[in-house]
Design a protein around this motif. Sequence first.
Motif, PDB file in Angstrom:
ATOM      1  N   GLY A  51      19.642  96.563  10.527  1.00 51.28           N
ATOM      2  CA  GLY A  51      18.823  97.245  11.525  1.00 51.28           C
ATOM      3  C   GLY A  51      17.381  97.430  11.101  1.00 51.28           C
ATOM      4  N   GLY A  52      16.457  97.041  11.975  1.00 54.47           N
ATOM      5  CA  GLY A  52      15.029  97.187  11.710  1.00 54.47           C
ATOM      6  C   GLY A  52      14.453  96.128  10.795  1.00 54.47           C
ATOM      7  N   CYS A  53      15.264  95.162  10.390  1.00 54.34           N
ATOM      8  CA  CYS A  53      14.813  94.143   9.430  1.00 54.34           C
ATOM      9  C   CYS A  53      14.819  92.740  10.047  1.00 54.34           C
ATOM     10  CB  CYS A  53      15.712  94.137   8.198  1.00 54.34           C
ATOM     11  SG  CYS A  53      15.625  95.647   7.229  1.00 54.34           S
ATOM     12  N   TYR A  54      14.077  91.861   9.407  1.00 52.72           N
ATOM     13  CA  TYR A  54      14.117  90.442   9.751  1.00 52.72           C
ATOM     14  C   TYR A  54      15.253  89.779   8.975  1.00 52.72           C
ATOM     15  CZ  TYR A  54       9.232  91.279  11.227  1.00 52.72           C
ATOM     16  OH  TYR A  54       8.096  91.756  11.817  1.00 52.72           O
ATOM     17  N   VAL A  55      15.943  88.852   9.630  1.00 50.45           N
ATOM     18  CA  VAL A  55      16.932  88.008   8.959  1.00 50.45           C
ATOM     19  C   VAL A  55      16.401  86.575   9.032  1.00 50.45           C
ATOM     20  CG1 VAL A  55      19.342  87.299   8.833  1.00 50.45           C
ATOM     21  CG2 VAL A  55      18.756  89.565   9.729  1.00 50.45           C
ATOM     22  N   VAL A  56      16.107  86.007   7.876  1.00 52.88           N
ATOM     23  CA  VAL A  56      15.434  84.707   7.830  1.00 52.88           C
ATOM     24  C   VAL A  56      16.176  83.771   6.876  1.00 52.88           C
ATOM     25  CG1 VAL A  56      13.228  85.845   8.289  1.00 52.88           C
ATOM     26  CG2 VAL A  56      13.859  85.274   5.932  1.00 52.88           C
ATOM     27  N   PRO A  57      15.957  82.464   7.009  1.00 50.13           N
ATOM     28  CA  PRO A  57      16.557  81.542   6.046  1.00 50.13           C
ATOM     29  C   PRO A  57      15.984  81.772   4.645  1.00 50.13           C
ATOM     30  CG  PRO A  57      15.723  80.379   7.994  1.00 50.13           C
ATOM     31  CD  PRO A  57      15.165  81.770   8.037  1.00 50.13           C
ATOM     32  N   GLY A  58      16.786  81.495   3.621  1.00 46.59           N
ATOM     33  CA  GLY A  58      16.259  81.524   2.265  1.00 46.59           C
ATOM     34  C   GLY A  58      15.166  80.477   2.110  1.00 46.59           C
ATOM     35  N   PHE A  59      14.212  80.753   1.236  1.00 46.64           N
ATOM     36  CA  PHE A  59      13.054  79.877   1.069  1.00 46.64           C
ATOM     37  C   PHE A  59      13.391  78.661   0.201  1.00 46.64           C
ATOM     38  CE2 PHE A  59      10.078  83.848   1.391  1.00 46.64           C
ATOM     39  CZ  PHE A  59      10.446  84.005   2.713  1.00 46.64           C
ATOM     40  N   THR A  60      12.644  77.583   0.397  1.00 54.40           N
ATOM     41  CA  THR A  60      12.794  76.352  -0.374  1.00 54.40           C
ATOM     42  C   THR A  60      11.463  75.972  -0.999  1.00 54.40           C
ATOM     43  OG1 THR A  60      14.547  75.516   1.098  1.00 54.40           O
ATOM     44  CG2 THR A  60      13.412  73.905  -0.279  1.00 54.40           C
ATOM     45  N   ASP A  61      11.420  75.857  -2.335  1.00 54.44           N
ATOM     46  CA  ASP A  61      10.203  75.428  -3.027  1.00 54.44           C
ATOM     47  C   ASP A  61      10.416  74.001  -3.533  1.00 54.44           C
ATOM     48  OD1 ASP A  61       7.776  75.216  -4.295  1.00 54.44           O
ATOM     49  OD2 ASP A  61       7.978  77.062  -5.472  1.00 54.44           O
ATOM     50  N   ILE A  62       9.664  73.063  -2.987  1.00 51.20           N
ATOM     51  CA  ILE A  62       9.817  71.658  -3.373  1.00 51.20           C
ATOM     52  C   ILE A  62       8.769  71.215  -4.394  1.00 51.20           C
ATOM     53  CG2 ILE A  62      10.926  71.059  -1.195  1.00 51.20           C
ATOM     54  CD1 ILE A  62       8.300  69.762  -0.308  1.00 51.20           C
ATOM     55  N   HIS A  63       7.988  72.174  -4.898  1.00 48.66           N
ATOM     56  CA  HIS A  63       6.987  71.823  -5.918  1.00 48.66           C
ATOM     57  C   HIS A  63       6.708  73.034  -6.799  1.00 48.66           C
ATOM     58  CE1 HIS A  63       2.952  69.615  -6.882  1.00 48.66           C
ATOM     59  NE2 HIS A  63       3.520  70.148  -7.953  1.00 48.66           N
ATOM     60  N   PHE A  64       7.465  73.145  -7.878  1.00 51.96           N
ATOM     61  CA  PHE A  64       7.181  74.142  -8.902  1.00 51.96           C
ATOM     62  C   PHE A  64       7.677  73.593 -10.228  1.00 51.96           C
ATOM     63  CE2 PHE A  64      11.596  75.046  -8.740  1.00 51.96           C
ATOM     64  CZ  PHE A  64      11.932  75.863  -9.813  1.00 51.96           C
ATOM     65  N   HIS A  65       6.987  73.962 -11.301  1.00 51.74           N
ATOM     66  CA  HIS A  65       7.282  73.414 -12.631  1.00 51.74           C
ATOM     67  C   HIS A  65       8.039  74.396 -13.519  1.00 51.74           C
ATOM     68  CE1 HIS A  65       4.725  69.911 -11.931  1.00 51.74           C
ATOM     69  NE2 HIS A  65       3.899  70.751 -11.334  1.00 51.74           N
ATOM     70  N   GLY A  66       7.791  75.676 -13.340  1.00 48.34           N
ATOM     71  CA  GLY A  66       8.416  76.647 -14.216  1.00 48.34           C
ATOM     72  C   GLY A  66       8.172  78.057 -13.743  1.00 48.34           C
ATOM     73  N   CYS A  67       8.758  78.989 -14.478  1.00 41.97           N
ATOM     74  CA  CYS A  67       8.602  80.415 -14.206  1.00 41.97           C
ATOM     75  C   CYS A  67       9.320  81.187 -15.299  1.00 41.97           C
ATOM     76  CB  CYS A  67       9.177  80.787 -12.828  1.00 41.97           C
ATOM     77  SG  CYS A  67      10.917  80.348 -12.622  1.00 41.97           S
ATOM     78  N   PHE A  68       8.989  82.441 -15.418  1.00 43.56           N
ATOM     79  CA  PHE A  68       9.683  83.384 -16.294  1.00 43.56           C
ATOM     80  C   PHE A  68       9.773  82.890 -17.740  1.00 43.56           C
ATOM     81  CE2 PHE A  68      13.053  86.742 -16.864  1.00 43.56           C
ATOM     82  CZ  PHE A  68      12.275  87.780 -16.356  1.00 43.56           C
ATOM     83  N   GLY A  69       8.726  82.170 -18.175  1.00 40.79           N
ATOM     84  CA  GLY A  69       8.642  81.731 -19.562  1.00 40.79           C
ATOM     85  C   GLY A  69       9.280  80.389 -19.856  1.00 40.79           C
ATOM     86  N   TYR A  70       9.754  79.689 -18.821  1.00 42.74           N
ATOM     87  CA  TYR A  70      10.406  78.393 -19.033  1.00 42.74           C
ATOM     88  C   TYR A  70       9.792  77.323 -18.140  1.00 42.74           C
ATOM     89  CZ  TYR A  70      13.900  80.998 -21.648  1.00 42.74           C
ATOM     90  OH  TYR A  70      14.515  81.801 -22.576  1.00 42.74           O
ATOM     91  N   ASP A  71       9.972  76.067 -18.556  1.00 48.31           N
ATOM     92  CA  ASP A  71       9.406  74.916 -17.854  1.00 48.31           C
ATOM     93  C   ASP A  71      10.507  73.885 -17.674  1.00 48.31           C
ATOM     94  OD1 ASP A  71       8.043  72.422 -17.279  1.00 48.31           O
ATOM     95  OD2 ASP A  71       6.206  73.310 -18.039  1.00 48.31           O
ATOM     96  N   PHE A  72      10.589  73.312 -16.480  1.00 53.64           N
ATOM     97  CA  PHE A  72      11.565  72.254 -16.217  1.00 53.64           C
ATOM     98  C   PHE A  72      11.437  71.114 -17.230  1.00 53.64           C
ATOM     99  CE2 PHE A  72      12.747  68.571 -13.251  1.00 53.64           C
ATOM    100  CZ  PHE A  72      14.099  68.662 -13.547  1.00 53.64           C
ATOM    101  N   SER A  73      10.220  70.848 -17.662  1.00 50.70           N
ATOM    102  CA  SER A  73       9.977  69.750 -18.592  1.00 50.70           C
ATOM    103  C   SER A  73      10.550  70.002 -19.980  1.00 50.70           C
ATOM    104  CB  SER A  73       8.469  69.472 -18.705  1.00 50.70           C
ATOM    105  OG  SER A  73       7.942  69.039 -17.469  1.00 50.70           O
TER     106      SER A  73
END
Length: 395
Positions: A51-73
């Motif tokens: 109630g009172g909120c938006y319900v939306v699809p989860g997001f998709t990131d098709i271009h990111f290399h890393g986060c939180f101190g780590y790298d895909f590479s």
Amino acid sequence: MQIRNGFIFTNGTSFQKGTIHVADGRIRAIEPNIALCGKKQDGQEASYDAGGCYVVPGFTDIHFHGCFGYDFSDCNLTGLQIMGGYELQAGITQICPAAMTYPEEHLARMIECAKAYRIHPFTEAVNSHGDICNIQGADLTGIHLEGPFLSMTKKGAQNPEFIIPPDTAMYHRLKALAPDLLKLITIAPETENALDFIEEIKDSITVSIGHTTADYETARKAFQKGATHVTHLFNAMPAFSHRDTGVIGAAFDMPNNHVELICDGIHVSESMIRAVFQLFTDNRVVLVSDSMMAAGCPDGKYTLGGQSVTVKGKLATLHDGTIAGSVTNLADCFRYAVSIGIPVESALKAVTINPARAIGIDKDYGSIAPGKIANLLILDSNLHIKAIIFHGEIL
């Protein structure tokens, strides 16, 4: 399970109040809101009151290399699991991590790491109470090869030591390692044999133009050969000039293409972001984070593609001042876009259905429709997450 009383982003243009029925991890039905009175009876669906909120699809990131101190590479499964956990908690339920420019054998190890993550998308961690718990990671729905077939002149933060001309045999060897995982590849179309390369591989992967010196005519030929995407519009490409409009003008003239936009407050100005949504419409813009390992971390020294990066605030740079990716996750890019005047509905399309279509996963992801995987976000009026539903379960 049912999600009721929320304003559901169902048709990609507007919100409608209703109820979503979920079973076996997928959306089974959407209907006008059902009022639940009294206590839940035996056998009745569990429910979440949005109630009172938006319900939306989860997001998709098709271009990111890393986060939180780590790298895909890094080719580190635990690191990738932690990255997936960070992304999921931020509302990015689907990820397509991007490989930096490396030799073939290193790219192959990255692909193998991604395959392992698909089997084990979670890792153990100790919570604040000292208990061991599993960290669930986002769905890894693809890999983006951002290199090594790029322009040396427009390399950006890519390592010049490993940039090479397009190599069809190399591509097919990498594709064979994970035919269903390589979803997106960035190419500089002016490089040797690039146009023939694009024509040969276009049916097996989404081809994107980026890290390029291409003029309008060269970019147009690349699109005619089969490219359908542009990697981080404006960044690492010629300017949008009134005489030679370059890649940007060529993309504009090909109405079925998608264009990436980094909305972190650093890479592209507010005015230009608004202009891009006007030029390309919200059917074609794909917001990406292009985040590197410092996303979610404090200022300091980090690496990207084997090169040293200094992070201060929202800015990540190499030693020569070159911008080296972003430190902003996709959910914050989405909120930033809305804060500068992009309509919520348009910004949502740019982080949900558009990226899913760009890499061909829209059968299962990107919108709220019967049959699709139930990866959903419950957002409050300020567009912050109140709850995440992942494969039909509330996290």
